[in-house]
Design an enzyme around this catalytic site. Structure first.
Site, PDB file in Angstrom:
ATOM      1  N   CYS A   2      20.407  51.270  15.908  1.00 18.29           N
ATOM      2  CA  CYS A   2      19.802  51.660  17.182  1.00 18.29           C
ATOM      3  C   CYS A   2      18.440  50.977  17.382  1.00 18.29           C
ATOM      4  O   CYS A   2      17.820  50.479  16.442  1.00 18.29           O
ATOM      5  CB  CYS A   2      19.693  53.179  17.285  1.00 18.29           C
ATOM      6  SG  CYS A   2      18.132  53.897  16.778  1.00 18.29           S
ATOM      7  N   CYS A   5      15.558  52.229  15.243  1.00 17.37           N
ATOM      8  CA  CYS A   5      15.730  51.817  13.842  1.00 17.37           C
ATOM      9  C   CYS A   5      15.333  50.351  13.687  1.00 17.37           C
ATOM     10  O   CYS A   5      14.703  49.978  12.683  1.00 17.37           O
ATOM     11  CB  CYS A   5      17.168  52.047  13.385  1.00 17.37           C
ATOM     12  SG  CYS A   5      17.538  53.771  12.979  1.00 17.37           S
ATOM     13  N   ASP A  28       4.671  53.124  24.241  1.00 20.11           N
ATOM     14  CA  ASP A  28       5.854  52.995  25.089  1.00 20.11           C
ATOM     15  C   ASP A  28       5.739  51.710  25.898  1.00 20.11           C
ATOM     16  O   ASP A  28       4.682  51.376  26.434  1.00 20.11           O
ATOM     17  CB  ASP A  28       5.979  54.212  26.016  1.00 20.11           C
ATOM     18  CG  ASP A  28       7.345  54.315  26.638  1.00 20.11           C
ATOM     19  OD1 ASP A  28       8.065  55.284  26.331  1.00 20.11           O
ATOM     20  OD2 ASP A  28       7.713  53.435  27.452  1.00 20.11           O
ATOM     21  N   HIS A  44      17.054  58.017  10.803  1.00 21.37           N
ATOM     22  CA  HIS A  44      17.753  58.135  12.091  1.00 21.37           C
ATOM     23  C   HIS A  44      18.264  59.555  12.303  1.00 21.37           C
ATOM     24  O   HIS A  44      19.149  60.017  11.610  1.00 21.37           O
ATOM     25  CB  HIS A  44      18.922  57.144  12.187  1.00 21.37           C
ATOM     26  CG  HIS A  44      19.602  57.226  13.520  1.00 21.37           C
ATOM     27  ND1 HIS A  44      19.189  56.497  14.621  1.00 21.37           N
ATOM     28  CD2 HIS A  44      20.631  58.010  13.943  1.00 21.37           C
ATOM     29  CE1 HIS A  44      19.955  56.816  15.656  1.00 21.37           C
ATOM     30  NE2 HIS A  44      20.843  57.722  15.275  1.00 21.37           N
ATOM     31  N   GLY A  89      17.626  62.976  30.324  1.00 21.12           N
ATOM     32  CA  GLY A  89      17.101  61.629  30.495  1.00 21.12           C
ATOM     33  C   GLY A  89      16.839  60.887  29.204  1.00 21.12           C
ATOM     34  O   GLY A  89      16.100  59.902  29.198  1.00 21.12           O
ATOM     35  N   THR A  91      17.293  58.185  26.760  1.00 22.42           N
ATOM     36  CA  THR A  91      17.921  56.858  26.869  1.00 22.42           C
ATOM     37  C   THR A  91      18.044  56.169  25.510  1.00 22.42           C
ATOM     38  O   THR A  91      18.870  55.283  25.348  1.00 22.42           O
ATOM     39  CB  THR A  91      17.116  55.940  27.817  1.00 22.42           C
ATOM     40  OG1 THR A  91      15.775  55.836  27.346  1.00 22.42           O
ATOM     41  CG2 THR A  91      17.135  56.479  29.242  1.00 22.42           C
ATOM     42  N   HIS A  94      17.568  58.074  19.342  1.00 24.42           N
ATOM     43  CA  HIS A  94      16.857  58.216  18.063  1.00 24.42           C
ATOM     44  C   HIS A  94      15.689  59.137  18.388  1.00 24.42           C
ATOM     45  O   HIS A  94      14.845  58.793  19.235  1.00 24.42           O
ATOM     46  CB  HIS A  94      16.398  56.837  17.553  1.00 24.42           C
ATOM     47  CG  HIS A  94      15.693  56.859  16.230  1.00 24.42           C
ATOM     48  ND1 HIS A  94      16.057  56.061  15.168  1.00 24.42           N
ATOM     49  CD2 HIS A  94      14.616  57.567  15.807  1.00 24.42           C
ATOM     50  CE1 HIS A  94      15.252  56.275  14.139  1.00 24.42           C
ATOM     51  NE2 HIS A  94      14.357  57.182  14.512  1.00 24.42           N
ATOM     52  N   HIS A  96      12.615  61.119  19.283  1.00 26.59           N
ATOM     53  CA  HIS A  96      11.234  60.684  19.482  1.00 26.59           C
ATOM     54  C   HIS A  96      10.527  61.664  20.390  1.00 26.59           C
ATOM     55  O   HIS A  96      11.146  62.320  21.231  1.00 26.59           O
ATOM     56  CB  HIS A  96      11.173  59.268  20.072  1.00 26.59           C
ATOM     57  CG  HIS A  96      11.939  59.115  21.353  1.00 26.59           C
ATOM     58  ND1 HIS A  96      13.299  58.925  21.371  1.00 26.59           N
ATOM     59  CD2 HIS A  96      11.543  59.157  22.639  1.00 26.59           C
ATOM     60  CE1 HIS A  96      13.718  58.834  22.629  1.00 26.59           C
ATOM     61  NE2 HIS A  96      12.666  58.984  23.426  1.00 26.59           N
ATOM     62  N   HIS A  98       7.295  61.948  23.041  1.00 23.82           N
ATOM     63  CA  HIS A  98       6.336  61.221  23.873  1.00 23.82           C
ATOM     64  C   HIS A  98       4.998  61.958  23.817  1.00 23.82           C
ATOM     65  O   HIS A  98       4.960  63.184  24.022  1.00 23.82           O
ATOM     66  CB  HIS A  98       6.793  61.200  25.329  1.00 23.82           C
ATOM     67  CG  HIS A  98       8.121  60.568  25.593  1.00 23.82           C
ATOM     68  ND1 HIS A  98       8.264  59.361  26.237  1.00 23.82           N
ATOM     69  CD2 HIS A  98       9.384  60.980  25.299  1.00 23.82           C
ATOM     70  CE1 HIS A  98       9.551  59.065  26.346  1.00 23.82           C
ATOM     71  NE2 HIS A  98      10.256  60.028  25.787  1.00 23.82           N
TER      72      HIS A  98
HETATM   73  P1  AMP Z   1      13.707  58.688  26.406  1.00 25.25           P
HETATM   74  O1  AMP Z   1      14.034  58.553  27.878  1.00 25.25           O
HETATM   75  O2  AMP Z   1      13.072  59.990  26.066  1.00 25.25           O
HETATM   76  O3  AMP Z   1      14.895  58.339  25.543  1.00 25.25           O
HETATM   77  O4  AMP Z   1      12.572  57.623  26.132  1.00 25.25           O
HETATM   78  C1  AMP Z   1      12.802  56.318  25.702  1.00 25.25           C
HETATM   79  C2  AMP Z   1      11.506  55.580  25.904  1.00 25.25           C
HETATM   80  O5  AMP Z   1      11.550  54.399  25.135  1.00 25.25           O
HETATM   81  C3  AMP Z   1      11.245  55.164  27.367  1.00 25.25           C
HETATM   82  O6  AMP Z   1      10.030  55.758  27.800  1.00 25.25           O
HETATM   83  C4  AMP Z   1      11.145  53.630  27.281  1.00 25.25           C
HETATM   84  O7  AMP Z   1      10.146  53.107  28.128  1.00 25.25           O
HETATM   85  C5  AMP Z   1      10.816  53.409  25.804  1.00 25.25           C
HETATM   86  N1  AMP Z   1      11.227  52.133  25.267  1.00 25.25           N
HETATM   87  C6  AMP Z   1      12.415  51.506  25.428  1.00 25.25           C
HETATM   88  N2  AMP Z   1      12.441  50.348  24.729  1.00 25.25           N
HETATM   89  C7  AMP Z   1      11.237  50.244  24.115  1.00 25.25           C
HETATM   90  C8  AMP Z   1      10.638  49.272  23.254  1.00 25.25           C
HETATM   91  N3  AMP Z   1      11.287  48.164  22.873  1.00 25.25           N
HETATM   92  N4  AMP Z   1       9.373  49.494  22.820  1.00 25.25           N
HETATM   93  C9  AMP Z   1       8.694  50.604  23.199  1.00 25.25           C
HETATM   94  N5  AMP Z   1       9.219  51.556  23.991  1.00 25.25           N
HETATM   95  C10 AMP Z   1      10.452  51.385  24.464  1.00 25.25           C
HETATM   96 ZN    ZN Z   2      17.828  54.988  14.907  1.00 21.60          ZN
END
Ligand code: AMP
Ligand code: ZN
Length: 110
Positions: A2, A5, A28, A44, A89, A91, A94, A96, A98
């Site tokens: 992912c 990861c 982010d 993970h 929401g 996306t 993995h 995380h 914010h």
């Molecule tokens: P979520 O919608 O809670 O899954 O948040 C995923 C977050 O990952 C979003 O706010 C994206 O802007 C952020 N994101 C996606 N790809 C990357 C990346 N390569 N580096 C840093 N943040 C990312």
């Molecule tokens: Zn992962």
């Protein structure tokens, strides 16, 4: 593997703000506020639904470190957000958290 990861392994670059043996925090890529940091376990775990008695130490460690990470970014007031699953929401599957701040947000969540 992912996306997060790959970031944790260093295969994909990130703007790292904190790292130890259990967790990684990075900026982010698409910030919604002046401070927008993602804090993630190095193991993970897909989402909150997958937190167990065996892996919850990663989650408690994340929350132990959030104040220090926020302070390193110049804020002591912030919102911690987790999206779990599609409707919420999420996306990147993995776990995380914010950390969002540096702007007045008011008390409404949505
Ligand atoms: P979520 O919608 O809670 O899954 O948040 C995923 C977050 O990952 C979003 O706010 C994206 O802007 C952020 N994101 C996606 N790809 C990357 C990346 N390569 N580096 C840093 N943040 C990312
Ligand atoms: Zn992962």
């Amino acid at each position: 593997m992912c996306l997060f990861c790959e970031i944790i392994n260093g295969n994909i670059p990130s703007a790292k703000v904190y790292e130890d043996d259990m967790i990684l925090a990075f900026k982010d890529i698409n910030p919604v506020a002046p401070v927008h940091i993602l804090v993630t376990p190095k193991e993970h775990i897909a989402c909150v639904n997958d937190i167990t008695a065996e892996n919850s130490k990663f989650v408690s460690h994340i929350f132990e470190k959030i104040p220090e990470i926020a302070k390193s970014q110049g804020i002591e007031s912030y919102r911690v957000i987790n999206n779990c699953g599609e409707d919420a929401g999420q996306t990147v599957m993995h776990l995380h958290f914010h950390i969002i701040g540096g702007v007045e947000m008011g008390e409404k969540i949505l």
